[in-house]
Design an enzyme around this catalytic site. Structure first.
Site, PDB file in Angstrom:
ATOM      1  N   LYS A 213     -32.706  -2.108 -39.567  1.00 12.26           N
ATOM      2  CA  LYS A 213     -32.370  -3.534 -39.566  1.00 12.26           C
ATOM      3  C   LYS A 213     -31.155  -3.755 -38.673  1.00 12.26           C
ATOM      4  O   LYS A 213     -30.028  -3.476 -39.033  1.00 12.26           O
ATOM      5  CB  LYS A 213     -32.063  -4.078 -40.964  1.00 12.26           C
ATOM      6  CG  LYS A 213     -32.199  -5.608 -40.942  1.00 12.26           C
ATOM      7  CD  LYS A 213     -31.314  -6.364 -41.887  1.00 12.26           C
ATOM      8  CE  LYS A 213     -29.895  -6.561 -41.528  1.00 12.26           C
ATOM      9  NZ  LYS A 213     -29.586  -7.437 -40.395  1.00 12.26           N
TER      10      LYS A 213
ATOM     11  N   GLU B 266      -8.208  -4.942 -41.174  1.00 10.30           N
ATOM     12  CA  GLU B 266      -8.975  -4.838 -39.931  1.00 10.30           C
ATOM     13  C   GLU B 266      -9.226  -6.247 -39.398  1.00 10.30           C
ATOM     14  O   GLU B 266      -9.804  -7.082 -40.089  1.00 10.30           O
ATOM     15  CB  GLU B 266     -10.326  -4.146 -40.208  1.00 10.30           C
ATOM     16  CG  GLU B 266     -11.156  -3.989 -38.944  1.00 10.30           C
ATOM     17  CD  GLU B 266     -12.524  -3.357 -39.195  1.00 10.30           C
ATOM     18  OE1 GLU B 266     -13.252  -3.832 -40.096  1.00 10.30           O
ATOM     19  OE2 GLU B 266     -12.858  -2.397 -38.490  1.00 10.30           O
TER      20      GLU B 266
ATOM     21  N   CYS C   6     -14.730  -0.460 -34.474  1.00 10.35           N
ATOM     22  CA  CYS C   6     -14.234   0.103 -35.731  1.00 10.35           C
ATOM     23  C   CYS C   6     -13.074   1.031 -35.440  1.00 10.35           C
ATOM     24  O   CYS C   6     -12.160   1.191 -36.233  1.00 10.35           O
ATOM     25  CB  CYS C   6     -15.346   0.859 -36.437  1.00 10.35           C
ATOM     26  SG  CYS C   6     -16.161   2.054 -35.378  1.00 10.35           S
TER      27      CYS C   6
ATOM     28  N   GLU D  44     -20.616   4.119 -42.675  1.00 12.93           N
ATOM     29  CA  GLU D  44     -19.659   4.119 -41.557  1.00 12.93           C
ATOM     30  C   GLU D  44     -19.002   2.749 -41.587  1.00 12.93           C
ATOM     31  O   GLU D  44     -19.625   1.741 -41.223  1.00 12.93           O
ATOM     32  CB  GLU D  44     -20.397   4.321 -40.222  1.00 12.93           C
ATOM     33  CG  GLU D  44     -21.052   5.679 -40.069  1.00 12.93           C
ATOM     34  CD  GLU D  44     -20.051   6.807 -39.903  1.00 12.93           C
ATOM     35  OE1 GLU D  44     -18.853   6.537 -39.707  1.00 12.93           O
ATOM     36  OE2 GLU D  44     -20.470   7.963 -39.998  1.00 12.93           O
TER      37      GLU D  44
END
Ligand code: NAD
Length: 476
Positions: A174, A379, A282, A248
């Site tokens: 997906k 983040e 990331c 992850e």
């Protein structure tokens, strides 16, 4: 309207209720639309993967390797279209879109090689006890769901698809609703190569489609790349079914610059670590720790370089940095600019959205950011760099490790012994010394602490899709 779901070897229209707009972020406008897959189409994809599994896992590994080499070749043949689509949909500068494609090609080539070596891994185990023999079998985990984000669509998918297919798993992928067209290339390549129907299925959609896949009781494993908030939901669905999961997740990584560095070289590494992909990595090194002895020379130079980066539409201009990929991300980064103003942070560069069409922000630098600032701890996923000064090596290590994330770090120093020592002390999955964001398929990818569970790439990436079995026989 695009037909974009690849289920049991057929391209089908989406029957879900969500209409997905595919946008050009440099213009802030859609250029395609598609209907999401329905929950029942997710069921069909999982069922197709299940029925394809017995035959696929019984193929000899060299046959699977040949398919993987085919993927690598066919990606190369589609280079111009895939580079252009990433530039248009992600807003990536051309050279970055090229690097992503090359990374995906290298990944398929590498796992083709590992697949070829698989028979030699199924071997006899020497036993100390007499009267028994034992042998190892590395078996595919089974039917695997793969859910990926939008920031490196070709790459994050390749890092999952290639090892999963090499191991003998069948998959349902997906892609992100932000970049749903790019990974269609994998379905088209499967068609072109004659990959058996059902081995690779692709369903597009938003959170509802992702949840239908991650909650599906027909999966043997789920591998997810994305945000921590969705990752924790994915982990909950895995826990409800006691099923393995690879995660992850996000990062808030440090770049540590010691005072023996060449200033210009250090600035180049710092800028790359926060401006590539407009900081939507990331692994962005968004926390700069700079030693007292070099800070006064380095920060003004860094400010000048950030202010002079060419930010613009990669399709029409020579640029160093494109737009943010989605309006949601643009609004999120803008909200951090507002937080920084509210916190009274010292802004040396940027700190605002650009006054032009599209989802652009200026490369940004805040200095002397307090350790409890949201900008230091959360983040942001944009070109927003926060800096703090340090005096000693011990202080740098302690501050770098003082994070709930642990994905990567960069260490810059002319003293290689010290750089290696610091690298060993950092609580992260990958450290770069005097280099930046260099990811090789032979090394691992993944983080400690809140940055996830498990590793991709290298032999560890293959192990993630393998189940270890031993057969022990009594000789008597
Ligand atoms: P996201 O978590 O919002 O979405 C990731 C994927 O999950 C998308 O396909 C999305 O449709 C799907 N999804 C959304 N809700 C879901 C649900 N309830 N159940 C199942 N699936 C669902 O992340 P994003 O905004 O696409 O990507 C940015 C994030 O990804 C950042 O946090 C970044 O750090 C992380 N990321 C991590 C790595 C890594 O290797 N560690 C690599 C790239 C990106």
């Amino acid at each position: 309207m695009t037909t974009s779901h690849y289920i049991a070897g057929h391209w089908v229209e989406g029957q879900g209720s969500d209409c997905i707009s595919v946008n050009d972020p440099a213009l802030g406008q859609p250029f395609a639309e598609l209907m999401a897959a329905s929950v029942s189409q997710v069921d069909q994809a999982v069922a197709a993967a299940r029925s394809a599994l017995p035959a696929w896992k019984s193929t000899c590994a060299s046959e699977r390797a040949a398919f993987l080499r085919g993927f690598a070749e066919q990606l190369g043949q589609r280079r111009e279209a895939l580079v252009a689509l990433q530039m248009r949909n992600n807003g990536k500068p051309r050279h970055e879109a090229e690097i992503d494609l090359d990374d995906a090609i290298a990944t398929f080539g590498y796992y083709a090689e590992l697949a070829e070596q698989l028979p030699s891994k199924n071997r006899t185990v020497p036993l100390a006890a007499p009267g028994f023999t034992a042998r190892t079998r590395l078996e595919p985990v089974g039917v695997v769901g793969l859910i990926v984000p939008w920031n490196f669509p070709l790459v994050t998918s390749a890092w999952k698809l290639a090892p999963a297919l090499a191991a003998g798993c069948t998959v349902v992928l997906k892609p992100s609703e932000v970049t749903p067209l790019i990974e269609q290339a994998y379905g088209q390549i499967a068609d072109a190569l004659g990959l058996p129907a059902g081995v690779l299925n692709i369903v597009n959609g938003k959170a509802e489609t992702g949840a239908a896949l991650s909650n599906h009781n027909g999966l043997d494993k789920l591998s997810f790349t994305g945000s921590n908030s969705v990752g924790s939901q994915v982990m909950r669905s895995a826990s409800a079914q006691c099923r393995p999961v690879t995660l992850e997740l996000g990062g808030k990584s440090a770049i540590v610059v010691f005072d023996d560095c060449d200033v210009d070289q250090a600035v180049e590494w710092i800028v790359a670590g926060i401006s590539w992909n407009a900081g939507q990595m990331c692994s962005a090194t968004s926390r700069l720790l700079v030693q007292d002895g070099i800070a006064d020379a380095l920060l003004p130079r860094l400010q000048a370089v950030l202010e002079n980066l060419r930010v613009g539409n990669p399709l029409t201009e020579e640029v160093d940095m494109g737009p943010l990929t989605s309006q949601a991300q643009w609004l999120k980064v803008a909200s951090y600019f507002a937080t920084a103003r509210g916190e009274g942070l010292q802004c040396l560069a940027g700190g605002h959205a650009l006054d032009r069409e599209g989802w652009f922000v200026s490369p940004t630098l805040y200095t002397d950011v307090p350790k409890d600032s949201r900008l230091w701890t959360e983040e942001i996923f944009g070109p927003v760099l926060c800096a703090r000064r340090f005096a000693t090596e011990e202080q740098a290590i302690a501050e770098a490790n003082d994070s709930r994330f642990g994905l990567v770090a960069t260490v810059c120093s002319a003293d290689l012994e010290r750089a290696e020592r610091v690298a060993d002390a950092l609580e992260v999955g990958h450290v770069w010394i005097n280099s930046v964001q260099a990811v090789f398929v032979e090394t691992s990818w993944g983080g400690t602490k809140g940055s996830g569970i498990g590793r991709e790439l290298g032999p560890w990436g293959l192990s993630a899709y393998q189940s270890v079995k031993h057969v022990t026989r009594c000789l008597g």
